[in-house]
Design a protein around this motif. Sequence first.
Motif, PDB file in Angstrom:
ATOM      1  N   LYS A   1      55.339   8.486  47.418  1.00  0.00           N
ATOM      2  CA  LYS A   1      54.001   9.077  47.376  1.00  0.00           C
ATOM      3  C   LYS A   1      53.861  10.120  48.482  1.00  0.00           C
ATOM      4  O   LYS A   1      54.343   9.928  49.599  1.00  0.00           O
ATOM      5  CB  LYS A   1      52.935   7.996  47.544  1.00  0.00           C
ATOM      6  N   TYR A   2      53.178  11.220  48.167  1.00  0.00           N
ATOM      7  CA  TYR A   2      52.990  12.297  49.137  1.00  0.00           C
ATOM      8  C   TYR A   2      51.507  12.590  49.303  1.00  0.00           C
ATOM      9  O   TYR A   2      50.755  12.646  48.330  1.00  0.00           O
ATOM     10  CB  TYR A   2      53.702  13.570  48.679  1.00  0.00           C
ATOM     11  N   GLU A   3      51.088  12.770  50.560  1.00  0.00           N
ATOM     12  CA  GLU A   3      49.712  13.153  50.822  1.00  0.00           C
ATOM     13  C   GLU A   3      49.654  14.051  52.044  1.00  0.00           C
ATOM     14  O   GLU A   3      50.643  14.186  52.785  1.00  0.00           O
ATOM     15  CB  GLU A   3      48.819  11.918  51.029  1.00  0.00           C
ATOM     16  N   GLU A   4      48.497  14.665  52.273  1.00  0.00           N
ATOM     17  CA  GLU A   4      48.298  15.571  53.398  1.00  0.00           C
ATOM     18  C   GLU A   4      47.016  15.202  54.140  1.00  0.00           C
ATOM     19  O   GLU A   4      46.014  14.816  53.519  1.00  0.00           O
ATOM     20  CB  GLU A   4      48.202  17.022  52.904  1.00  0.00           C
ATOM     21  N   LEU A   5      47.056  15.325  55.468  1.00  0.00           N
ATOM     22  CA  LEU A   5      45.882  15.084  56.296  1.00  0.00           C
ATOM     23  C   LEU A   5      45.847  16.097  57.432  1.00  0.00           C
ATOM     24  O   LEU A   5      46.899  16.443  57.993  1.00  0.00           O
ATOM     25  CB  LEU A   5      45.916  13.680  56.915  1.00  0.00           C
ATOM     26  N   THR A   6      44.655  16.553  57.790  1.00  0.00           N
ATOM     27  CA  THR A   6      44.551  17.380  58.986  1.00  0.00           C
ATOM     28  C   THR A   6      44.783  16.503  60.216  1.00  0.00           C
ATOM     29  O   THR A   6      44.547  15.292  60.193  1.00  0.00           O
ATOM     30  CB  THR A   6      43.167  18.044  59.086  1.00  0.00           C
ATOM     31  N   ILE A   7      45.229  17.101  61.281  1.00  0.00           N
ATOM     32  CA  ILE A   7      45.608  16.356  62.473  1.00  0.00           C
ATOM     33  C   ILE A   7      44.435  15.580  63.064  1.00  0.00           C
ATOM     34  O   ILE A   7      44.588  14.430  63.494  1.00  0.00           O
ATOM     35  CB  ILE A   7      46.230  17.307  63.534  1.00  0.00           C
ATOM     36  N   ASP A   8      43.230  16.166  63.044  1.00  0.00           N
ATOM     37  CA  ASP A   8      42.085  15.455  63.600  1.00  0.00           C
ATOM     38  C   ASP A   8      41.709  14.242  62.754  1.00  0.00           C
ATOM     39  O   ASP A   8      41.446  13.149  63.268  1.00  0.00           O
ATOM     40  CB  ASP A   8      40.891  16.398  63.764  1.00  0.00           C
ATOM     41  N   ASN A   9      41.728  14.408  61.438  1.00  0.00           N
ATOM     42  CA  ASN A   9      41.444  13.289  60.542  1.00  0.00           C
ATOM     43  C   ASN A   9      42.523  12.212  60.656  1.00  0.00           C
ATOM     44  O   ASN A   9      42.236  11.010  60.638  1.00  0.00           O
ATOM     45  CB  ASN A   9      41.343  13.787  59.101  1.00  0.00           C
ATOM     46  N   ASN A  10      43.771  12.650  60.805  1.00  0.00           N
ATOM     47  CA  ASN A  10      44.880  11.715  60.960  1.00  0.00           C
ATOM     48  C   ASN A  10      44.682  10.811  62.179  1.00  0.00           C
ATOM     49  O   ASN A  10      44.869   9.584  62.106  1.00  0.00           O
ATOM     50  CB  ASN A  10      46.184  12.497  61.077  1.00  0.00           C
ATOM     51  N   CYS A  11      44.280  11.401  63.296  1.00  0.00           N
ATOM     52  CA  CYS A  11      44.052  10.611  64.515  1.00  0.00           C
ATOM     53  C   CYS A  11      42.929   9.600  64.304  1.00  0.00           C
ATOM     54  O   CYS A  11      43.032   8.439  64.721  1.00  0.00           O
ATOM     55  CB  CYS A  11      43.731  11.529  65.685  1.00  0.00           C
ATOM     56  N   MET A  12      41.858  10.035  63.659  1.00  0.00           N
ATOM     57  CA  MET A  12      40.753   9.120  63.400  1.00  0.00           C
ATOM     58  C   MET A  12      41.187   7.980  62.487  1.00  0.00           C
ATOM     59  O   MET A  12      40.871   6.803  62.748  1.00  0.00           O
ATOM     60  CB  MET A  12      39.573   9.864  62.765  1.00  0.00           C
ATOM     61  N   GLN A  13      41.918   8.296  61.417  1.00  0.00           N
ATOM     62  CA  GLN A  13      42.344   7.272  60.473  1.00  0.00           C
ATOM     63  C   GLN A  13      43.305   6.275  61.120  1.00  0.00           C
ATOM     64  O   GLN A  13      43.263   5.075  60.824  1.00  0.00           O
ATOM     65  CB  GLN A  13      43.011   7.915  59.240  1.00  0.00           C
ATOM     66  N   LEU A  14      44.145   6.745  62.027  1.00  0.00           N
ATOM     67  CA  LEU A  14      45.051   5.835  62.736  1.00  0.00           C
ATOM     68  C   LEU A  14      44.284   4.826  63.578  1.00  0.00           C
ATOM     69  O   LEU A  14      44.641   3.647  63.634  1.00  0.00           O
ATOM     70  CB  LEU A  14      46.012   6.632  63.626  1.00  0.00           C
ATOM     71  N   VAL A  15      43.233   5.285  64.208  1.00  0.00           N
ATOM     72  CA  VAL A  15      42.432   4.392  65.044  1.00  0.00           C
ATOM     73  C   VAL A  15      41.601   3.436  64.186  1.00  0.00           C
ATOM     74  O   VAL A  15      41.435   2.251  64.524  1.00  0.00           O
ATOM     75  CB  VAL A  15      41.522   5.207  65.992  1.00  0.00           C
ATOM     76  N   LEU A  16      41.110   3.932  63.046  1.00  0.00           N
ATOM     77  CA  LEU A  16      40.318   3.074  62.159  1.00  0.00           C
ATOM     78  C   LEU A  16      41.183   2.005  61.504  1.00  0.00           C
ATOM     79  O   LEU A  16      40.805   0.829  61.454  1.00  0.00           O
ATOM     80  CB  LEU A  16      39.636   3.919  61.075  1.00  0.00           C
ATOM     81  N   ASP A  17      42.349   2.413  60.998  1.00  0.00           N
ATOM     82  CA  ASP A  17      43.223   1.475  60.287  1.00  0.00           C
ATOM     83  C   ASP A  17      44.640   2.036  60.235  1.00  0.00           C
ATOM     84  O   ASP A  17      44.972   2.832  59.349  1.00  0.00           O
ATOM     85  CB  ASP A  17      42.711   1.230  58.868  1.00  0.00           C
ATOM     86  N   PRO A  18      45.502   1.647  61.175  1.00  0.00           N
ATOM     87  CA  PRO A  18      46.873   2.166  61.211  1.00  0.00           C
ATOM     88  C   PRO A  18      47.674   1.871  59.944  1.00  0.00           C
ATOM     89  O   PRO A  18      48.651   2.569  59.654  1.00  0.00           O
ATOM     90  CB  PRO A  18      47.494   1.457  62.423  1.00  0.00           C
ATOM     91  N   ASN A  19      47.264   0.842  59.188  1.00  0.00           N
ATOM     92  CA  ASN A  19      48.007   0.478  57.983  1.00  0.00           C
ATOM     93  C   ASN A  19      47.960   1.538  56.896  1.00  0.00           C
ATOM     94  O   ASN A  19      48.710   1.486  55.924  1.00  0.00           O
ATOM     95  CB  ASN A  19      47.483  -0.843  57.405  1.00  0.00           C
ATOM     96  N   GLN A  20      47.068   2.514  57.044  1.00  0.00           N
ATOM     97  CA  GLN A  20      46.999   3.589  56.067  1.00  0.00           C
ATOM     98  C   GLN A  20      48.231   4.484  56.126  1.00  0.00           C
ATOM     99  O   GLN A  20      48.537   5.183  55.168  1.00  0.00           O
ATOM    100  CB  GLN A  20      45.758   4.458  56.317  1.00  0.00           C
ATOM    101  N   MET A  21      48.919   4.483  57.263  1.00  0.00           N
ATOM    102  CA  MET A  21      50.027   5.399  57.477  1.00  0.00           C
ATOM    103  C   MET A  21      51.374   4.682  57.322  1.00  0.00           C
ATOM    104  O   MET A  21      51.545   3.554  57.774  1.00  0.00           O
ATOM    105  CB  MET A  21      49.946   6.029  58.871  1.00  0.00           C
ATOM    106  N   ASP A  22      52.295   5.374  56.702  1.00  0.00           N
ATOM    107  CA  ASP A  22      53.645   4.854  56.526  1.00  0.00           C
ATOM    108  C   ASP A  22      54.604   5.748  57.307  1.00  0.00           C
ATOM    109  O   ASP A  22      54.848   5.527  58.488  1.00  0.00           O
ATOM    110  CB  ASP A  22      53.981   4.804  55.032  1.00  0.00           C
TER     111      ASP A  22
END
Length: 353
Positions: free
Chosen positions: A210-231
């Motif tokens: 699976k492929y997806e794209e995130l802006t760097i600022d959103n990526n940082c927020m999502q990591l803090v909210l729920d690291p399990n979103q990232m592989d």
Amino acid sequence: MFSRKSLSIFSTLRSYSTSKIQKVTLIPGDGIGPEIAESVKRVFSAVKAPIEWETVVVDANTGISNEVIESIKANKIGLKGPISTPIGKGHQSLNLGLRKTFNLYANVRPCLSVPGHKTRYNDVNTVVVRENTEGEYSGIENQPVKGVAQSIKIITKEASTRIANYAFQYALANGRKKVTCIHKANIMKQSDGLFVKSCREVSTRYPSVKYEELTIDNNCMQLVLDPNQMDVMVLPNLYGDIVSDLCAGLIGGLGLTPSGNIGENGTAIFEAVHGTAPDIAGKNLANPTALILSSIMMLRHLGHFNEASIIETAVLNTLAEGTTKTKDLGGNSTCSEYTDELVKKITQSLDKK
């Protein structure tokens, strides 16, 4: 205890199957570097790893000497402790110099929660794949007029395609399901836009990932909210530098984070990415875990999977038990006492076979 599946994160893409003794360039580094390097040597001796060390000196005084360059050219593989670089004095980072000298284009930083070391997150399991050769770290800076400084960011299709390919191949080789391209193409439309375009093109060759794209600022927020979103995350140089340290913070810091720098011609340098900690240097207080985990990545890269697994199990079980930990991890053990415990567990494991 830990399942073998949960430990496979500490690996790279390329492996070399070999049964002969491999000579490896060892760069102890500055500060606590020599102490944690000695810990690695003791652990490797205990597990009887087929590694011969060739120790060379790199520090803020020596720089990258011809001896270092020739050693790594000959051995292809290196293990490096922390090296200090004076800040704001015109000195090139020695770490950056090594990456450029040997074209180590892929920086691989696995981040795995360690049972027994409590943080805000219990199940982080993600990998940062950072482009290591260009971006803001291209080293092109100048002052066109007094009071104005500029830094030029270089992004090329060649380097972007190369790192994207590595990320997808890593995902396939390690049973990963998703690759996320991190960027700021909404603002830097040409440079980051080229990086995103290259990743998109590469993604079409790997339909099972699976492929997806995130802006760097959103990526940082999502990591803090729920690291399990990232592989697996693939990033340009500066973003990768920042996000890899953010991920390290999620699991307890750089003292628990391994790193590998991979080149195209078979050259690879594995390293501890924490600082030199001059305040505790020579006091037997250093935590060698990051360099030991990096050496595990190195062993797997070389095809020595059994030795890597034995050391890894010893490290993670020791940390999970919690009775023998260095002060930075909340314990009271010295570097040598922690290493003694690892050696004991490794010896016990070998005796059972």
